[in-house]
Design an enzyme around this catalytic site. Structure first.
Site, mmCIF file in Angstrom:
data_model
loop_
_atom_site.group_PDB
_atom_site.id
_atom_site.type_symbol
_atom_site.label_atom_id
_atom_site.label_comp_id
_atom_site.label_asym_id
_atom_site.label_seq_id
_atom_site.Cartn_x
_atom_site.Cartn_y
_atom_site.Cartn_z
ATOM 1 N N VAL A 232 14.924 -12.497 -11.890
ATOM 2 C CA VAL A 232 14.251 -12.082 -11.698
ATOM 3 C C VAL A 232 13.004 -12.231 -12.549
ATOM 4 O O VAL A 232 13.241 -12.408 -14.181
ATOM 5 C CB VAL A 232 14.197 -10.361 -12.323
ATOM 6 C CG1 VAL A 232 12.954 -9.679 -12.560
ATOM 7 C CG2 VAL A 232 14.954 -9.468 -10.727
ATOM 8 N N GLY A 234 8.584 -11.915 -11.723
ATOM 9 C CA GLY A 234 7.702 -10.167 -11.458
ATOM 10 C C GLY A 234 8.203 -9.247 -11.343
ATOM 11 O O GLY A 234 7.889 -7.749 -11.546
ATOM 12 N N THR A 236 8.932 -7.642 -8.123
ATOM 13 C CA THR A 236 8.210 -7.652 -7.113
ATOM 14 C C THR A 236 8.768 -7.671 -6.210
ATOM 15 O O THR A 236 8.031 -6.660 -4.880
ATOM 16 C CB THR A 236 5.820 -8.343 -6.997
ATOM 17 O OG1 THR A 236 7.058 -9.297 -6.820
ATOM 18 C CG2 THR A 236 6.157 -7.835 -8.067
ATOM 19 N N LYS A 376 -3.458 -16.611 7.755
ATOM 20 C CA LYS A 376 -2.719 -15.639 7.965
ATOM 21 C C LYS A 376 -3.346 -14.168 9.078
ATOM 22 O O LYS A 376 -4.669 -13.852 8.352
ATOM 23 C CB LYS A 376 -2.752 -15.322 6.140
ATOM 24 C CG LYS A 376 -1.868 -13.571 5.842
ATOM 25 C CD LYS A 376 -1.879 -13.740 4.789
ATOM 26 C CE LYS A 376 -1.253 -12.028 3.854
ATOM 27 N NZ LYS A 376 -1.506 -11.832 2.853
ATOM 28 N N GLU A 755 -0.773 22.260 3.066
ATOM 29 C CA GLU A 755 -1.555 23.629 3.909
ATOM 30 C C GLU A 755 -0.111 23.676 4.286
ATOM 31 O O GLU A 755 -0.595 25.920 3.869
ATOM 32 C CB GLU A 755 -2.603 23.449 4.716
ATOM 33 C CG GLU A 755 -3.371 25.079 5.167
ATOM 34 C CD GLU A 755 -4.282 24.777 6.401
ATOM 35 O OE1 GLU A 755 -5.219 23.249 6.352
ATOM 36 O OE2 GLU A 755 -4.318 25.662 7.508
ATOM 37 N N ARG A 831 -8.370 24.127 18.237
ATOM 38 C CA ARG A 831 -9.775 23.610 18.199
ATOM 39 C C ARG A 831 -10.117 21.887 18.367
ATOM 40 O O ARG A 831 -11.219 21.642 18.766
ATOM 41 C CB ARG A 831 -9.429 23.115 16.316
ATOM 42 C CG ARG A 831 -10.865 22.771 15.673
ATOM 43 C CD ARG A 831 -11.224 22.331 14.003
ATOM 44 N NE ARG A 831 -10.680 23.709 13.314
ATOM 45 C CZ ARG A 831 -12.244 23.779 13.268
ATOM 46 N NH1 ARG A 831 -13.362 23.159 13.934
ATOM 47 N NH2 ARG A 831 -13.047 24.890 12.726
ATOM 48 N N GLU A 1203 -14.508 18.294 6.077
ATOM 49 C CA GLU A 1203 -13.979 17.976 7.903
ATOM 50 C C GLU A 1203 -15.098 16.752 8.128
ATOM 51 O O GLU A 1203 -14.724 15.697 8.861
ATOM 52 C CB GLU A 1203 -13.229 18.639 8.730
ATOM 53 C CG GLU A 1203 -12.556 19.534 7.393
ATOM 54 C CD GLU A 1203 -11.745 20.720 8.490
ATOM 55 O OE1 GLU A 1203 -12.014 22.016 8.622
ATOM 56 O OE2 GLU A 1203 -10.990 20.287 8.629
HETATM 57 C C1 LIG Z 1 2.387 -5.159 -2.821
HETATM 58 C C2 LIG Z 1 2.813 -6.408 -2.792
HETATM 59 C C3 LIG Z 1 2.308 -6.908 -2.625
HETATM 60 C C4 LIG Z 1 3.033 -8.330 -1.522
HETATM 61 N N1 LIG Z 1 2.105 -8.554 -0.734
HETATM 62 C C5 LIG Z 1 3.141 -10.553 -0.564
HETATM 63 C C6 LIG Z 1 1.750 -10.749 0.071
HETATM 64 O O1 LIG Z 1 0.846 -10.635 0.488
HETATM 65 N N2 LIG Z 1 2.467 -12.271 0.718
HETATM 66 C C7 LIG Z 1 4.095 -12.501 0.377
HETATM 67 O O2 LIG Z 1 4.206 -13.532 0.939
HETATM 68 N N3 LIG Z 1 4.654 -11.790 -0.415
HETATM 69 C C8 LIG Z 1 4.065 -10.606 -0.802
HETATM 70 N N4 LIG Z 1 4.521 -9.766 -1.420
HETATM 71 C C9 LIG Z 1 6.145 -9.797 -1.821
HETATM 72 C C10 LIG Z 1 6.720 -11.050 -3.384
HETATM 73 O O3 LIG Z 1 5.680 -10.079 -4.028
HETATM 74 C C11 LIG Z 1 6.313 -12.534 -3.061
HETATM 75 O O4 LIG Z 1 6.662 -12.993 -2.572
HETATM 76 C C12 LIG Z 1 6.796 -12.659 -5.124
HETATM 77 O O5 LIG Z 1 6.099 -13.789 -4.702
HETATM 78 C C13 LIG Z 1 7.263 -12.865 -5.234
HETATM 79 O O6 LIG Z 1 8.035 -13.377 -7.057
HETATM 80 P P1 LIG Z 1 8.589 -12.472 -8.351
HETATM 81 O O7 LIG Z 1 8.133 -12.927 -9.547
HETATM 82 O O8 LIG Z 1 7.618 -10.650 -8.623
HETATM 83 O O9 LIG Z 1 9.724 -11.695 -7.698
HETATM 84 P P2 LIG Z 1 10.904 -11.471 -8.352
HETATM 85 O O10 LIG Z 1 11.439 -10.135 -8.028
HETATM 86 O O11 LIG Z 1 11.215 -11.251 -9.786
HETATM 87 O O12 LIG Z 1 12.464 -11.750 -8.131
HETATM 88 C C14 LIG Z 1 11.725 -12.553 -6.493
HETATM 89 C C15 LIG Z 1 13.240 -13.929 -5.692
HETATM 90 O O13 LIG Z 1 13.299 -14.401 -6.090
HETATM 91 C C16 LIG Z 1 14.726 -14.836 -6.862
HETATM 92 N N5 LIG Z 1 14.232 -16.030 -8.251
HETATM 93 C C17 LIG Z 1 13.147 -15.653 -9.065
HETATM 94 N N6 LIG Z 1 13.344 -17.045 -10.522
HETATM 95 C C18 LIG Z 1 14.208 -17.817 -9.328
HETATM 96 C C19 LIG Z 1 14.614 -18.972 -10.209
HETATM 97 N N7 LIG Z 1 13.939 -19.251 -11.077
HETATM 98 N N8 LIG Z 1 15.569 -20.117 -9.036
HETATM 99 C C20 LIG Z 1 16.243 -19.353 -8.167
HETATM 100 N N9 LIG Z 1 15.765 -18.477 -7.389
HETATM 101 C C21 LIG Z 1 14.640 -17.525 -8.176
HETATM 102 C C22 LIG Z 1 15.169 -13.518 -7.963
HETATM 103 O O14 LIG Z 1 16.551 -13.689 -7.786
HETATM 104 C C23 LIG Z 1 14.367 -12.803 -6.333
HETATM 105 O O15 LIG Z 1 15.802 -13.193 -5.559
HETATM 106 C C24 LIG Z 1 4.434 -8.257 -1.975
HETATM 107 C C25 LIG Z 1 5.111 -7.970 -2.878
HETATM 108 C C26 LIG Z 1 3.871 -6.584 -3.033
HETATM 109 C C27 LIG Z 1 5.022 -5.026 -4.508
#
Ligand SMILES: Cc1cc2nc3c(=O)[nH]c(=O)nc-3n(C[C@H](O)[C@H](O)[C@H](O)COP(=O)(O)OP(=O)(O)OC[C@H]3O[C@@H](n4cnc5c(N)ncnc54)[C@H](O)[C@@H]3O)c2cc1C
Ligand code: FES
Ligand code: FES
Length: 1271
Positions: A232, A234, A236, A376, A755, A831, A1203
């Protein structure tokens, strides 16, 4: 770590704000999609060797990742009592905080930007807010307030010499200046710790072991020791399934501090980024390279930078790494591998083996003769996942236009990235010309197929996009070749297709009437005073329901809901749930001591489903446990077995099986049969208007506290309807209403969603709380699942009209998808009928409204309450008539408008009818005629693939509850002996500024400054039998009740004023007190039994631009002129206009709820359901409150407008339709065509029929099961 400079230690379950006593940071979604939880994280970056400040989403940041970080929340930068930070002051004083639930997140996004850049540009500011959502303000005032920090100041487009017309709602010269030297410092202790060599760290929680290795060797050892562990960075990506799908990763490895994974190396081939480099860092490095390197080398870098602009929001980019992206090469433990389609073997899967890790990603330079583009297309431009995304790379033989290599790669066309290899192979050796384009399109259409039931739906659109995006690439490369090889230049008519999406920074004007000369400076009525809670909202001190501190023996509740749309319940097994730690009890129908029957208008639903479920999300029971996490975990493992029945999901299903609630409502005027006979022409048509999720930022919340005697209970609720909650909770508990007190301090937005539908949750919580206090704040996904939203409508119409465009007769039928109970649907359909002719005088009208009984969660009130749907259908037939007659639509609309004194279909005479005046002002200040000419020129001569459209739309909105008995209100006013006044009235504050207006009313009525008057809350033990705060009528009704109470008190004080005319307010109050005069009074008001007390009017004009190849649209201009009578508070009224307009923009152009054919809601959070964001504001927005139009029917000649302005966004929809008309004429198509609402990019693209859409026809309906059905 340190939290607002206080040292914190991680303890299990320490995630809740209340544990540390802070209320500022809000939870709006828990999935990184709304930004309400934004905080600033600062740390010493061991690799960059400096302190970095990042805005991040607290909801996704694991507490273990904060080791050695300083966290600053909104509570830590300023308070009302001590010192406000300029970012807190400016959002409040610029009127950028209404309900305030998004405000702390906005404040922290801006604060972090200023920490990194005290003089940002407007582009920086806009970028900082890409990850923040607001449902109330319409964003304009937030940007406006924060523009004052920008290097270039622009305060609007307008200059007016008339001193009675104002356009400044605050004075920026009085703002506290920003002084970066006064900011909270990075704690020296953390700086020292951060500089020390890293060491391995382990945190053990209840179910998860978190290990932060300090070296690559440690990481690799750990990975081979725990091959199933999750890496992990970020969080995200990983955080969401853990939260929403109950997935558990027992071992988490956090490699964020390993130096090899953070390095950036420039090599001969490109730039190598360590696998833990964030997207923000990636962007910075690439931007730098683009500035320094020859342009031919950075084609891929530029494309990635363009994609990063639209990748999530700033908060996500600050922490996320680029693992999931279509980038070129990756290296891992054993060597380097090409990141092609073999790299992604399945959905969210990579070729990595469990024991392998990704070390770095190399992004290569491009060479001369190589061109690269990435595209995109997503439903919303900003912060949204792609529908289709692609990277396209072509290399030409030196000095020629002959393709040497070509690689096209598409996302969104399968569970993994797809490379159309056959097409790519075919194109090698071809010249880059029209023949190649044709071959490529024909081949792509064959190769990029999707089954009609593919997940994600939109199949013809996605297929068309592959061709359209290739066409864009084709034109882009043709343009480059023209420059590089001096070939024939692309003519302007076609070249607009190659332009990248760009939108100018928004600018705006707000016009309103000055107070009359001579009005006392202490009289605040008519002045743009700030929302009274705005400062507290900006500092995080404003208390919402879930901010109430926990009671000592409090429990948390989670709902158990049905996963079937229509089924008998056979059994409920709580065995596994019982084993979850902390579980205390379950609540099912049998546990309800009073009545299980409930309903806000008709008793036709149950609090808890007993034998049968009638929608997915039907509440069957609840679990109470010591923490929310335990309750939710247990609720998810309760097993219910069902005997499924056939569900009715859509309006069409209901029509087919005649599944309607009774009665069917009709409304008639004149003789339609004769009207059709008298007409020159008759046309028929239909329009479907999709539903809408309220998406109030604060989800439903109740805290119920038993009092321990006589069945008494106190409820703190986020509801628009305190009295109804009291009554229905009492009914369920089997006690008289006088034992239940319902209290509402404020809501983080309501919009009709609280409401009636809030009551079920309150009732369940109350039933669970008979012995101990119980709290439940729904998660966003639960809230979206169980509470219903705006009714989807189908409108079928037949119109008789003359060749001139004059409409003679109308027959219209509405079908509203009401869901599994009647709720307020009867009044909503009624309405819609009251507004079926919008603002047009049609001699013969007949309207019929059906409430469709379906197996969806009950739909309910939503700003406009059926009115917008009724008027939207009206504008559809109006648009058809204009297209059929070939007359400009503004002429047809103008000729059919009502005039003063005309009668509506329900026989109400239109008095003080101001639409004509609004219309003329709107034409005038929008420069409509000039704009029309410019649009025609743009479309005809210069742009084949981009079209503009223009539209002007009126609205007439009836003000009153149509259920006559609800048109009543009460108030209670206490004057204390120090002269301070405590005001209470029946309305609730949900951000609309009702309390502020009521204080203004009381202030004028009593003749004292607003500062002496205070509203604490709304409660059923102060004002009884209140009507819901709804129907836009609350400031009328409660304002009159407040006025009435104040008059009583004034009469009582009058003798003391007469006796002591030079005395002060306090003197009179004291004298009266010592004379034993009652200084408390209640007030009451009710109004007439007419259909509507009066009407609010408005006219709006919008200009849009559409990309005919992708369906993307941008609103270039909007002018709104609203008649608000004599505004009580222009700032609040303009806030309502702009907020409602943006909500309407979402309704008519963007927001789509998707349901599976089995009736399960697929869009359960901001990731899937897109409400408008900052980037959706019109480039130019003008709002004008009509001057000199007093209203003799309401308090101080005002009008309400919660409204009415929502429908003003229909002008954007019909401007889009106008632009599509221009696009269709390029393909030889003319006349009326159907465009359903919302006009999403998919609908726009499909309607712009051309040679690409013809290659991707839809599958025959009925031959497949779609991913989602239109309900
Ligand atoms: C609100 C929101 C918006 C988003 N918008 C987009 C978007 O516009 N486009 C898009 O493509 N994605 C989007 N995402 C998805 C995501 O954020 C991205 O894919 C991001 O790149 C994941 O990075 P992370 O570091 O947070 O991943 P993490 O959650 O930390 O990990 C992601 C995965 O990668 C693996 N991993 C991490 N590091 C390594 C490593 N060194 N070696 C092997 N495996 C590893 C982890 O085990 C996990 O499976 C969005 C997510 C959210 C929450
Ligand atoms: S609550 Fe964190 S982004 Fe919505
Ligand atoms: S003020 Fe932004 S969500 Fe209410």
């Amino acid at each position: 770590f340190m939290l607002n400079l206080v040292k914190m230690e991680v303890r299990p379950h320490a995630a809740h704000d209340a544990d540390v006593g802070l209320t500022g940071t809000k939870l709006g979604c828990a999935e990184g999609g709304c930004g309400a939880c934004t905080v600033m994280i600062s740390k010493f970056h061991p690799h960059l060797k400096c302190i970095v400040h990042h805005a991040v989403n607290a909801c996704l940041a694991p507490v273990c990742s904060l080791h050695h970080c300083a966290v600053i929340t909104v509570d830590g930068i300023g308070t009302v009592a001590s010192r406000l930070h300029p970012v807190q002051e400016r959002i409040a004083k610029a009127h950028g905080s209404q309900c305030g639930f998004c405000t702390p997140g906005m404040v922290m996004s801006m604060y972090t930007l200023l920490r990194n850049n005290p003089e940002p540009s407007m582009v920086d500011i806009e970028e900082a807010f890409q990850g923040n959502l607001c449902r109330c303000t319409g964003y304009r005032p937030i940007l406006e307030g924060y523009k004052t920090f920008a290097k270039v100041l622009d305060f609007g487009l307008w200059y007016c010499e008339d001193p009675t017309v104002l356009n400044q709602m605050y004075d920026p010269s009085k703002f506290i200046p920003l002084d970066p030297t006064q900011e909270v410092i990075f704690p020296p202790e953390l700086l020292n710790l951060g500089k020390q060599p890293p060491r391995q760290m382990k945190f053990k929680g209840e179910r998860v072991l978190w290990i932060q290795p300090s070296t690559l060797t440690e990481l690799l050892d750990l990975k081979s020791h725990y091959p199933e562990s999750k890496l992990v960075v970020g969080n995200t990506e990983v955080g969401m399934p853990m939260k929403f799908k109950n997935l558990l990763y027992p071992v988490i490895l956090a490699p964020a501090y390993i130096s090899e994974l953070n390095s950036v190396q420039h090599t001969k081939q490109g730039i190598v980024f360590g696998a833990a480099c964030t997207l923000t860092l990636l962007g910075e490095v690439l931007r730098d390279a683009v500035a320094k390197l020859p342009t031919y080398q950075t084609e891929v870098f530029k494309a990635i930078l363009e994609q990063l602009r639209w990748f999530a929001g700033k908060q996500i980019r600050n922490v996320a790494v680029c693992l999931e992206q279509t980038i070129i090469k990756y290296c891992f433990k054993f060597g380097a591998v090409l990141m092609d389609d073999n790299f992604f073997p399945g959905y969210r899967k990579t070729a990595l083996k469990p024991e392998e890790i990704l070390l770095s990603i190399e992004i290569p330079y491009t060479k001369k003769g190589q061109y690269f583009s990435a595209f995109k297309q997503s439903p919303r431009q900003e912060d949204d996942i792609a529908i289709v995304t692609c990277g396209m790379n072509v290399v030409f033989k030196e000095g020629s236009n002959i393709v040497e290599k070509i690689l096209l790669s598409f996302g969104g066309m399968a569970p993994t990235t797809v490379i159309p290899k056959t097409t790519c192979k075919k194109l090698i050796g071809s010249a880059w010309n029209e023949k190649l384009l044709e071959d490529a399109c024909a081949s792509l259409a064959e190769e990029m197929v999707l089954p009609p039931s593919a997940p994600g739906g939109m199949v013809p659109y996605r297929r068309t996009l592959t061709l359209s995006l290739f066409f864009k690439f084709y034109l882009t490369v043709k343009h480059y070749l023209a420059v590089d090889l001096q070939h024939e230049v692309l003519i302007r008519y076609y070249s607009s297709a190659t332009e990248l999406f760009h939108k100018d920074s928004p600018s705006s004007v707000q016009l309103f009437q000055a107070v009359p000369p001579g009005q006392s400076s202490e009289d605040f009525v008519g002045r743009p005073i700030m929302h009274l809670s705005a400062l507290k909202q900006a500092t995080g001190e404003a208390v919402y329901c879930d901010d109430i501190p926990c009671y000592e023996n409090e429990l948390h509740l989670a709902l158990i809901t049905s996963t079937k749309a229509h089924a008998h319940i056979l059994s409920i097994d709580t065995g596994e749930a019982m084993t979850v730690p902390g579980v205390v009890a379950f609540v099912f129908a049998k546990d309800i001591p009073g009545s299980n029957i409930t309903g806000p208008a008709f008793y036709d639903e149950s609090v808890l489903a007993e034998k049968m479920v009638t929608c997915v999300g039907h509440i069957v029971g609840a679990v109470v446990a010591d923490t929310q996490a335990h309750a939710q975990r247990a609720a998810k493992v309760v097993k219910i077995t069902y005997d499924e029945l056939k569900p009715i999901i859509s309006i069409q299903d209901a029509i087919d099986s005649q599944s309607f609630y009774q009665p069917v409502r009709t409304m008639k005027k004149g003789d339609t049969a004769q009207g059709f006979k008298d007409s020159d022409h008759i046309l028929e048509g239909e329009i479907h208007i999709g539903g809408q999720e309220h998406f109030y930022l604060e989800t439903n919340c109740t805290v119920a506290v038993p009092k321990g005697e006589d069945g008494e209970m106190e409820l703190f609720v986020s509801t628009q309807t305190a009295s109804k909650t009291q009554a229905l909770v009492a009914k369920a508990l089997g006690v008289p209403a006088n034992r239940i007190v319902c209290r509402v301090k404020r809501m983080g937005g309501g919009f009709g969603g609280k409401e009636s539908r809030s009551i079920i949750l309150s009732t369940v919580v109350a039933v669970a709380a008979m012995k101990r206090p119980v709290r439940c704040m729904l998660d966003r996904d639960e809230d979206m699942l169980v509470t219903g939203g705006r009714h989807p409508f189908l409108g079928r119409y037949k119109v008789g009209y003359m060749t001139s465009g004059k409409i003679i007769a109308l027959d219209v039928t509405f079908y509203a998808n009401a869901g599994n109970s009647k709720d307020l649907s009867f009044s909503i359909v009624e309405r819609a009928l009251f507004h079926m002719e919008n603002s047009y005088n049609i001699p013969h009208v007949c309207g019929t409204g059906y409430m469709c009984k379906t197996n969806l969660p009950s739909n309910t009130a939503f700003r406009g309450f059926g009115g917008p749907q009724g008027m939207m259908v009206a504008e559809s037939w109006m648009s058809d008539v204009a297209l059929a007659c070939g007359i400009p639509s503004y002429e047809v609309r103008r000729m059919n408008l009502y005039n003063e004194g005309d009668l509506t279909p329900f026989n109400q005479r239109l008095e003080q009818f101001t639409i004509g005046k609004c219309w003329e002002e709107c034409l005038d200040i929008s420069n409509y005629m000039k704009r029309q000419g410019a649009v025609e020129e743009f479309n005809r001569y210069f742009h084949r693939w981009t079209k503009r459209g223009l539209s002007i739309i009126p609205t007439k909105f009836g003000i009153s509850f149509t259920s006559v008995f609800l048109n009543q209100a009460g108030a209670l006013v206490h004057i204390y002996t120090d002269g301070s006044v405590l005001l209470t009235h029946g309305g609730t504050e949900m951000g609309q500024g009702l309390h502020t207006k009521m204080v203004q009313v009381a202030s004028r009525a009593l003749g004292i400054p607003c500062s002496k008057i205070f509203i604490s809350e709304t409660s059923t033990n102060t004002v009884a039998n209140t009507s819901p705060t709804a129907a836009s009528a609350s400031s009328d009704l409660n304002g009159m009740a407040v006025y009435n109470a104040c008059q009583t008190l004034l009469q009582r004080l009058e003798p003391y004023k007469v006796k002591n005319p030079k005395g002060s307010w306090e003197d009179w109050v004291n004298a009266a007190y010592f004379d034993r005069v009652n200084l408390s009074a209640n007030g009451f008001y009710n109004n007439s039994g007419r259909a509507f007390n009066y009407f609010s009017y408005g006219v709006s004009c919008s200009e849009v631009e559409i990309d005919c190849l992708t369906g993307r649209q941008k609103t270039l201009h909007t002018t709104i002129v609203m008649d608000v009578g004599k505004s009580l508070n222009p700032a609040i009224d303009i806030g309502q206009v702009e907020g409602a307009f943006m909500q309407g923009l979402g309704l008519f152009t963007l927001e789509e709820l998707h349901y599976s054919p089995q009736g399960s809601l697929l869009t359960r959070g901001p990731g899937m359901y897109k409400i408008p964001a900052f980037g959706d504001i019109p480039v130019e927005l003008q709002v004008s409150l009509l001057r000199d139009s007093p209203n003799d029917k309401a308090i101080f000649s005002s009008k309400v407008l919660g409204e009415p302005p929502l429908f003003m966004a229909a002008s954007v929809f019909y401007a889009i339709k106008d632009a599509i008309t221009a696009a269709r004429s390029e393909s030889g198509l003319s006349g009326p065509f159907r465009l359903d609402s919302p006009a999403t990019s998919e609908r726009i693209r499909n309607a712009c029929e051309d040679r690409f859409t013809k290659l991707c026809p839809p599958a025959e309906p009925g031959t497949y099961t779609p991913w989602a059905v239109r309900v």
